[in-house]
Design a protein around this motif. Structure first.
Motif, PDB file in Angstrom:
ATOM      1  N   ALA A   1      22.029 -15.526  16.474  1.00 35.20           N
ATOM      2  CA  ALA A   1      22.352 -14.093  16.433  1.00 35.20           C
ATOM      3  C   ALA A   1      23.652 -13.858  15.669  1.00 35.20           C
ATOM      4  O   ALA A   1      23.770 -12.896  14.885  1.00 35.20           O
ATOM      5  N   LEU A   2      24.651 -14.745  15.880  1.00 34.54           N
ATOM      6  CA  LEU A   2      25.902 -14.613  15.135  1.00 34.54           C
ATOM      7  C   LEU A   2      25.670 -14.807  13.641  1.00 34.54           C
ATOM      8  O   LEU A   2      26.277 -14.129  12.805  1.00 34.54           O
ATOM      9  N   LEU A   3      24.780 -15.727  13.304  1.00 34.43           N
ATOM     10  CA  LEU A   3      24.495 -15.964  11.896  1.00 34.43           C
ATOM     11  C   LEU A   3      23.802 -14.748  11.281  1.00 34.43           C
ATOM     12  O   LEU A   3      24.072 -14.370  10.136  1.00 34.43           O
ATOM     13  N   ALA A   4      22.925 -14.104  12.053  1.00 31.31           N
ATOM     14  CA  ALA A   4      22.296 -12.872  11.574  1.00 31.31           C
ATOM     15  C   ALA A   4      23.337 -11.770  11.406  1.00 31.31           C
ATOM     16  O   ALA A   4      23.295 -10.982  10.445  1.00 31.31           O
ATOM     17  N   LEU A   5      24.304 -11.735  12.333  1.00 25.30           N
ATOM     18  CA  LEU A   5      25.362 -10.723  12.243  1.00 25.30           C
ATOM     19  C   LEU A   5      26.248 -10.986  11.022  1.00 25.30           C
ATOM     20  O   LEU A   5      26.636 -10.046  10.307  1.00 25.30           O
ATOM     21  N   ALA A   6      26.550 -12.246  10.772  1.00 28.32           N
ATOM     22  CA  ALA A   6      27.357 -12.586   9.596  1.00 28.32           C
ATOM     23  C   ALA A   6      26.648 -12.148   8.318  1.00 28.32           C
ATOM     24  O   ALA A   6      27.278 -11.627   7.385  1.00 28.32           O
ATOM     25  N   TRP A   7      25.353 -12.352   8.280  1.00 28.87           N
ATOM     26  CA  TRP A   7      24.583 -11.940   7.100  1.00 28.87           C
ATOM     27  C   TRP A   7      24.609 -10.419   6.953  1.00 28.87           C
ATOM     28  O   TRP A   7      24.739  -9.886   5.854  1.00 28.87           O
ATOM     29  N   ALA A   8      24.510  -9.696   8.068  1.00 27.39           N
ATOM     30  CA  ALA A   8      24.551  -8.232   8.003  1.00 27.39           C
ATOM     31  C   ALA A   8      25.891  -7.740   7.468  1.00 27.39           C
ATOM     32  O   ALA A   8      25.948  -6.763   6.708  1.00 27.39           O
ATOM     33  N   TYR A   9      26.979  -8.424   7.853  1.00 29.15           N
ATOM     34  CA  TYR A   9      28.287  -8.058   7.304  1.00 29.15           C
ATOM     35  C   TYR A   9      28.381  -8.429   5.827  1.00 29.15           C
ATOM     36  O   TYR A   9      28.968  -7.697   5.010  1.00 29.15           O
ATOM     37  N   ALA A  10      27.812  -9.561   5.438  1.00 28.93           N
ATOM     38  CA  ALA A  10      27.888 -10.012   4.044  1.00 28.93           C
ATOM     39  C   ALA A  10      27.201  -9.044   3.101  1.00 28.93           C
ATOM     40  O   ALA A  10      27.716  -8.748   2.019  1.00 28.93           O
ATOM     41  N   ILE A  11      26.032  -8.538   3.493  1.00 29.96           N
ATOM     42  CA  ILE A  11      25.323  -7.619   2.590  1.00 29.96           C
ATOM     43  C   ILE A  11      26.028  -6.270   2.511  1.00 29.96           C
ATOM     44  O   ILE A  11      25.756  -5.479   1.601  1.00 29.96           O
ATOM     45  N   ASP A  12      26.944  -6.028   3.444  1.00 27.35           N
ATOM     46  CA  ASP A  12      27.732  -4.801   3.403  1.00 27.35           C
ATOM     47  C   ASP A  12      29.087  -5.049   2.748  1.00 27.35           C
ATOM     48  O   ASP A  12      29.983  -4.212   2.838  1.00 27.35           O
ATOM     49  N   ALA A  13      29.235  -6.225   2.121  1.00 31.49           N
ATOM     50  CA  ALA A  13      30.461  -6.618   1.412  1.00 31.49           C
ATOM     51  C   ALA A  13      31.651  -6.774   2.351  1.00 31.49           C
ATOM     52  O   ALA A  13      32.802  -6.762   1.907  1.00 31.49           O
TER      53      ALA A  13
ATOM     54  N   THR B   1      33.148  -9.345   3.774  1.00 30.24           N
ATOM     55  CA  THR B   1      33.073 -10.799   3.707  1.00 30.24           C
ATOM     56  C   THR B   1      34.015 -11.490   4.691  1.00 30.24           C
ATOM     57  O   THR B   1      33.699 -12.569   5.194  1.00 30.24           O
ATOM     58  N   GLU B   2      35.177 -10.914   4.955  1.00 30.36           N
ATOM     59  CA  GLU B   2      36.103 -11.550   5.897  1.00 30.36           C
ATOM     60  C   GLU B   2      35.484 -11.615   7.285  1.00 30.36           C
ATOM     61  O   GLU B   2      35.543 -12.649   7.960  1.00 30.36           O
ATOM     62  N   GLU B   3      34.872 -10.514   7.729  1.00 23.00           N
ATOM     63  CA  GLU B   3      34.210 -10.512   9.029  1.00 23.00           C
ATOM     64  C   GLU B   3      33.035 -11.473   9.033  1.00 23.00           C
ATOM     65  O   GLU B   3      32.789 -12.190  10.017  1.00 23.00           O
ATOM     66  N   ALA B   4      32.306 -11.508   7.928  1.00 26.17           N
ATOM     67  CA  ALA B   4      31.146 -12.399   7.843  1.00 26.17           C
ATOM     68  C   ALA B   4      31.567 -13.857   7.995  1.00 26.17           C
ATOM     69  O   ALA B   4      30.942 -14.631   8.737  1.00 26.17           O
ATOM     70  N   ASN B   5      32.636 -14.239   7.314  1.00 26.32           N
ATOM     71  CA  ASN B   5      33.075 -15.624   7.381  1.00 26.32           C
ATOM     72  C   ASN B   5      33.635 -15.971   8.758  1.00 26.32           C
ATOM     73  O   ASN B   5      33.405 -17.077   9.271  1.00 26.32           O
ATOM     74  N   ALA B   6      34.337 -15.047   9.372  1.00 30.92           N
ATOM     75  CA  ALA B   6      34.892 -15.300  10.704  1.00 30.92           C
ATOM     76  C   ALA B   6      33.775 -15.508  11.727  1.00 30.92           C
ATOM     77  O   ALA B   6      33.820 -16.427  12.554  1.00 30.92           O
ATOM     78  N   ILE B   7      32.753 -14.668  11.657  1.00 28.34           N
ATOM     79  CA  ILE B   7      31.619 -14.797  12.583  1.00 28.34           C
ATOM     80  C   ILE B   7      30.830 -16.057  12.275  1.00 28.34           C
ATOM     81  O   ILE B   7      30.308 -16.728  13.166  1.00 28.34           O
ATOM     82  N   GLY B   8      30.754 -16.406  10.989  1.00 35.14           N
ATOM     83  CA  GLY B   8      30.066 -17.637  10.608  1.00 35.14           C
ATOM     84  C   GLY B   8      30.705 -18.865  11.237  1.00 35.14           C
ATOM     85  O   GLY B   8      30.009 -19.810  11.629  1.00 35.14           O
TER      86      GLY B   8
END
Length: 999
Positions: A715-727, A729-736
């Motif tokens: 679920a966290l990986l899905a959330l990271a991807w959702a942040y990544a497609i919204d540009a 990236t800092e949140e995406a990497n932290a959740i990753g």
């Protein structure tokens, strides 16, 4: 959308039956030139030469692109961009020349030739009359037309109407004095009209013309014809009338050209051919027309024998003997008389409707063939006779367009239906989409199409279509033999001939959609009174009796019911077993889906994707059933099918079903709910980023609440991807990072997914991104997941091209991604790979290839319901047009992109589109708007931290310097600052304003 282009005379263009003006003379000439090259690429240089000759203006190339853009408005995607030029897709345009040539190929009858010649409205391609290509093509078509006229006149002469065509031939030999074929026809027509001396006089005129003007003599063939006329050669006499009792035709016979040709070959080598086919498929008419076309081959006659009125086996011999004029004499047995009559004769017997007396017919035909060595039999039946030496010829319904195919009379089912509609209404056209749906739902069955067309006068096409759910009531006729008065009666005839177990199985097969295999029938339909062990034999019997269609090779067969037969079976089904049947159907296909899910991450994914595609209709039917009966089964189903929707699509379908499953998931096993929301988040990544983010957040919360460690990681990986497609990236990497700590080392595929997602979330850092994507690629190749391998390949291509590092490498990676997707059948990622490939081709300056590739990507992504990447495709196409020097086409596409992008809040794509609009403003002299938009684009780029290649940065700085010089630095700085302070909504409004003014 049906497009008709007529060039046998001045250009005529119609769309959906409505005439369309293509525009200026040059635009008309360009369209005609593309039609002349249809199916082939016409280079821009060729088009320039055809429109302007040897002295084109300096703007000729740009004008070609402009005219193509204008023509695309009425023609849509019928004009395709290809490397170095353009092409008309002949599958999407109906051209009168193609109809003309197709109709005149082979051996057309009088009516066909007459109708085809009526297409000729004047000299072909008059818009290209000053070009070598236009003159050559007009000459070629003129020769075909003249040969058709000769064939028509020859058929009239052979049909006994020689006197009627003498005048036409006299005119033609005056126009074409050196064409010996016309002189030969004139001589024959005069001779058969009783005018022997005039026929000889015609030969003398020809001899004089050839001798005086060309210095040659008539050909040996014409000299032989003169001699035959002098001697009254019997060979010149009209042919004796054929002996037959074939019913006279009332309506035109449409289609079946290939079948007629093949039957002709079979009748020359085989003594018993049986036409098999379902009710209403046109077996009788095909047999009659085949016999009519081969009357000359059977001097002892072609005899039509209708067994439908025969009610008992002892009436079979009498039914055969009566048309032949064979009767009882004294005590002689009818069989002996019949065998004796045919013993030395070689007729063709067309024995129609054998299925209800098949045993007696088989016995009689076997005896006839054994005792009468010259006899040939053409039988029609819904069940094979089983006689030694019998050749089976399957008569299938007429071809009809698929859901995605253009609807035109190229398809025989459409042509038959519209021919019959015209005969009852006089209307020449129908709404293509409606006509296409009607012929599809009626399976192209000729009887059903004829009955449906008869109802159009009273109902109209739309009402007819809307009432086809009750087809057995509506498709009736007050005329005809009893079993052809209604579609119901036609199918009843076959159904009543089945045994009870066959009837039960036939009814149960209505539960399937779109085909099924033997395992499915055993699993779903094999319950009392049908024993599972008897299913293979019963199913084979239904195939033999033309109620089930078998498709495939000898190793693996699938079965299908025509929609008309499926509906009949459904109406006849036992209501008391409906629930059990639907539960069994859903259970069987849920098992297939869950088995497939386990294999879609590994080397067997191609086979499992193919299986799921094949059973797509059954899977959807099962989903609809469990949606009304079991939330748990619905959740399991959607989870199992999510990888399929992710790879093959359509994504929109998967997203809709996961949403429905989530809506009714309260009270289910929490782990099931977590998995369901994760899959919903992945499938919703084609939507506004807030949608997948919402599902992922819900999954994270529920996984943590129940201590579902792997579920939380995913679920966290899905959330990271959702942040990544919204540009973000800092949140995406932290959740990753959080996800990585939870994943563990048990599942290498999950590790690959982590590296893939983190590689995409690191697009601002090319080094890290490429490193992460490289690790993901290695893992996917190790576990054998070709689909994810393809995804990573085109993401690497995007990174290599975007950073300006390696265009050739980017091209190679994107091409490899496309090839892998085609190999495994991954439609969705294949479209994404084409999108990236098109973008790299643009960067490489290969604009025509880029546009062609991007158009393919746009079409598939639109079909998939992938809103984000549809937007990216439109934007990429707009920028490609801009780079290729066509700002008008660019603005049109970028406008659509900006309008659609508002709802998706797709900031990166919107920034690209706005940068394109700023370039257009700068190039068209609206410097104020250009600077303002560039200011906003710069601010948004900084906020999103989007890296730019050195080439892009250099071009941008040069453009800005030019604008600053033109405006003055003070005004430039004011407008630039204004743009940087704008909201994204304000910037879009400014870009879309018709005549923007910046204060």
């Amino acid at each position: 959308m049906t497009l008709h282009v007529n060039v046998l005379g001045p250009l005529e263009l119609s769309v959906e039956g409505e005439a369309v003006d293509p525009g200026s003379p040059k635009a008309r000439a360009l369209l005609v030139a593309l039609v002349l090259h249809r199916g082939r690429v016409a280079s821009v240089e060729t088009l320039v030469e055809m429109l302007w000759g040897d002295d084109p203006p300096t703007t000729a190339h740009k004008s070609i692109h402009k005219y193509v853009s204008l023509l695309r408005r009425p023609l849509g995607d019928a004009i395709v961009t290809r490397t170095g030029g353009y092409m008309v897709d002949r599958e999407k345009v109906v051209v009168d020349v193609d109809r003309f040539e197709e109709a005149l190929s082979g051996d057309p009858d009088i009516e066909t030739i007459r109708e085809t010649l009526a297409l000729w409205r004047g000299d072909p391609y008059p818009e290209l009359a000053d070009t070598d290509a236009g003159v050559a093509e007009a000459g070629r078509l003129g020769e075909i037309r003249l040969r058709a006229i000769e064939a028509l006149l020859a058929r009239h002469i052979e049909a006994g109407r020689a006197a009627e065509v003498v005048g036409d031939l006299e005119t033609l030999v005056t126009t074409h004095p050196y064409r010996e074929r016309l002189w030969a026809l004139l001589m024959r027509a005069l001779y058969r009209s009783g005018r022997q001396s005039e026929a000889l006089g015609a030969f003398a005129r020809l001899r004089r013309v050839l001798g005086e003007e060309l210095g040659i003599d008539p050909s040996p063939e014409l000299r032989t014809l003169e001699e035959q006329i002098l001697l009254h050669d019997p060979a010149l006499a009209p042919p004796a009338p054929a002996v037959h009792n074939l019913p006279a035709t009332i309506t035109s016979f449409i289609g079946r050209d290939t079948e007629m040709e093949e039957l002709g070959r079979l009748l020359a080598t085989t003594r018993l051919v049986t036409l098999l086919g379902p009710a209403g498929s046109g077996k009788t008419r095909l047999a009659i027309e085949t016999g009519r076309s081969h009357l000359g081959r059977f001097p002892d006659g072609v005899w039509f024998i209708d067994l439908a009125p025969a009610l008992s086996p002892d009436q079979v011999l009498e039914s055969i003997a009566k048309p032949l004029g064979v009767g009882r004499f004294g005590e002689a047995e009818l069989g002996g008389l019949l065998f004796g009559y045919l013993a030395e004769r070689g007729p063709l017997l067309i024995v129609d409707n054998c299925e209800h007396l098949v045993a007696k017919v088989a016995e009689t035909v076997r005896t006839l063939l054994e005792r009468c060595p010259r006899l040939v039999v053409l039988a029609t039946s819904r069940e094979r006779l089983g006689v030694t030496g019998e050749t089976i010829f399957d008569v299938m319904p007429l071809p009809y367009p698929g859901v995605d195919d253009p609807v035109s009379e190229v398809y025989d089912a459409v042509r038959l239906f519209m021919d019959r509609v015209r005969s009852v209404t006089g209307a020449g056209e129908g709404t293509p989409e409606v006509v296409g749906e009607i012929v599809r739902r009626l399976d192209g069955i000729p009887l059903a199409l004829e009955l449906a067309a008869a109802r159009v006068r009273g109902l109209g096409l739309i009402e007819l279509r809307d009432h086809l759910d009750d087809r057995f009531s509506i498709l009736s006729s007050p005329t005809g033999v009893d079993r052809h008065q209604t579609l119901q009666a036609a199918v009843d005839w076959s159904y009543r001939l089945l045994g009870v177990p066959e009837q039960v199985l036939f009814r149960r097969l209505s539960v399937f959609r779109g085909g099924f295999d033997l395992d499915a029938v055993v699993a779903v339909c094999g319950f009392e009174p049908v024993e599972p062990r008897t299913v293979p034999t019963l199913l084979s019997d239904l195939v033999d009796k033309s109620l089930v269609t078998a498709v495939g090779g000898a190793s693996r067969v699938r079965y299908n019911l025509l929609e008309t037969l499926r509906e009949y079976a459904a109406q006849a089904a036992d209501p008391s077993e409906s629930t059990r049947l639907r539960d069994a159907h859903a259970g069987h296909f849920l098992e297939i889906a869950e088995n497939a899910q386990r294999f879609l991450r590994g080397p067997e994914q191609r086979e499992w994707l193919a299986l799921l595609r094949t059973d797509h209709d059954n899977l959807l039917k099962a989903l609809r059933w469990v949606a009304t009966t079991s939330p748990e089964l619905l959740a399991r189903f959607t989870i199992a099918l999510s990888p399929f929707w992710d790879q093959v699509g359509p994504r929109a379908e998967g997203h809709e079903w996961t949403m429905r499953a989530i809506e009714v998931s309260a009270g289910l096993d929490p782990r099931l709910r977590v998995d369901l929301q994760i899959e919903a988040s992945n499938l919703a990544s084609s939507k506004n980023a807030a949608v997948p983010r919402g599902y992922a957040l819900g999954a994270v919360d529920e996984a943590r609440a129940i201590g579902y460690r792997l579920g939380e990681a995913r679920a966290l990986l899905a959330l990271a991807w959702a942040y990544a497609i919204d540009a973000r990236t800092e949140e995406a990497n932290a959740i990753g990072v959080e996800a990585f700590e939870l994943l563990g080392d048990d599942d290498p595929w999950e590790q690959g997914l982590w590296y893939e997602r983190m590689g995409q979330a690191s697009f601002k850092d090319p080094e890290r991104s490429l490193e992460m994507l490289g690790r993901a690629l290695d893992i996917y190749r190790t576990v054998g997941d070709r689909s994810r391998e393809a995804l990573v390949l085109y993401k690497v291509a995007e990174q290599l091209a975007g950073s300006g590092r390696d265009l050739e490498g980017a091209l190679a990676h994107a091409r490899s991604a496309i090839e892998v997707c085609e190999e495994v059948g991954n439609i969705h990622d294949g479209a994404h790979a084409r999108l990236e490939y098109g973008k790299v081709l643009r960067r490489a300056g290969r604009f025509a290839e880029a546009m062609a590739t991007l158009e393919e990507a746009l079409a598939e992504l639109t079909k998939q319901g992938d809103e984000r990447c549809t937007l990216r495709s439109l934007t990429a196409m707009g920028i490609t047009h801009l780079d290729a020097g066509d700002p008008a086409a660019a603005r049109e596409l970028l406008t659509i992109s900006l309008q659609q992008g508002r709802a998706l809040e797709e900031q990166r794509t919107t920034r690209t589109a706005l940068a394109g609009m700023a370039r257009i403003a700068a190039d068209t002299g609206d410097t104020a708007q250009a600077v303002t938009l560039f200011g906003f684009v710069d601010e948004l780029g900084s906020r999103l931290d989007i890296p730019a290649s050195e080439v892009s940065q250099s071009k941008r700085e040069a453009r800005l310097a030019t604008l600053a010089e033109g405006l003055g630095h003070a005004e430039f700085d004011r407008l630039w600052e204004m743009g940087q302070k704008m909201t994204i909504e304000e910037a879009v409004e400014l870009a879309l304003a018709p005549s923007p003014t910046v204060l």
